[in-house]
Design a protein around this motif. Structure first.
Motif: not given
Lengths: 152, 152
Positions: A40, A43-44, A47, A64-65, B16, B20, B23
């Motif tokens: 997590s 991922a940020v 992004h 990122l849902q 990636n 998502i 999720q």
DNA sequence: TTGCATTAGTACGATTTCGCACTATTTAAT
DNA sequence: ATTAAATAGTGCGAAATCGTACTAATGCAA
């Protein structure tokens, strides 16, 4: 096309595989990250690097849902580690802008480098052109779910 | 094939998208399940239905690629809800066998039925034959990650 | 047989995740 | 301008997830 019920097992199988691959890849990834960091967090950073920083927490959460409360928590961790910085949002004072710090960028680069050997090995054992072929439909599925969620 | 480094972005993109979609689909799925139940619960019931019950907690954990401690917790929830039962493992008294109850089978059927409309709608909007085409490579990736994990 | 390494499952604690409720700000409507 | 509805972010509490360390049982070797 005439009997969508026949397609349901295929869709189920897709989600089944995707769930397990997600689980596996996340766990593998996390073993390569420094202690205390999760997918997590990466991922940020990823992004923000790919699409540019200065985004708001909400927009990152949507991309990122994940729920915005989860994003608050994740960003708190990144901030404490000095990988991001907050700036006021000039357009909306309820909001903030999330900025990458130099350390944040370095962290991401190191994380990618740490995964390199795994990726190379996988590229040698798997026919990556088949992955490339599969990507468009996955993107389509993602976009569909995304819209279906909005329309809820 | 000669330069695996070129393939890395493709593999990254795959993970990636998969992250998502996983999720999104999990969250959507959970809104269709009765309160207090998660995809992790359904996944166990589904696994036992498809491949047969009587399996041990460890084998289920490995099949779904979650740590065995997580599986202990998930099974506890299913047991409390009366959806599974434990029996002693005649071959190994350290272990147990996980059995589906009638309520467990019914729960799974209801869950699938509750998802039906979403699935049908998706089957109408997405070209499912493309999903079917993508499945083999996903299965291959899953199997690869699985082996890579063992070999760790 | 005896002893040691391995394995199945769990208890425990730390952290993550996420829903709900709340505040502060913005937007829209009248 | 005023007021109501919508939005951004967070605090809080509940639950899930997972790593570590443990117990009990098994398997294997000498």
């Amino acid at each position: 096309m005439s009997k969508p019920e026949q397609d349901i097992p295929t869709i189920f199988a897709l989600f089944n595989e995707i769930g397990i691959i997600s689980q596996l890849s996340s766990r593998l990834f996390e073993t390569r990250l420094p202690d205390g960091f999760l997918v997590s967090h990466f991922a940020v950073l990823n992004h923000l690097t790919r699409l540019g920083d200065g985004r708001t927490p909400l927009s990152i959460a949507q991309a990122l849902q994940v729920p915005k409360t989860s994003m608050t928590h994740t960003l708190k961790g990144l901030h404490k580690a000095g990988l991001i910085a907050f700036e006021p949002n000039p357009k909306d004072s309820r909001s903030k802008c999330v900025m990458l710090t130099d350390q944040g960028r370095t962290f991401r680069e190191n994380a990618i480098a740490a995964l390199g050997p795994d990726m190379v090995q996988m590229a040698q054992r798997i026919d990556v052109s088949k992955i490339a072929d599969a990507l468009p439909i996955l993107i389509e599925v993602r976009a569909y779910l995304d819209k279906a969620r909005e329309a809820e």
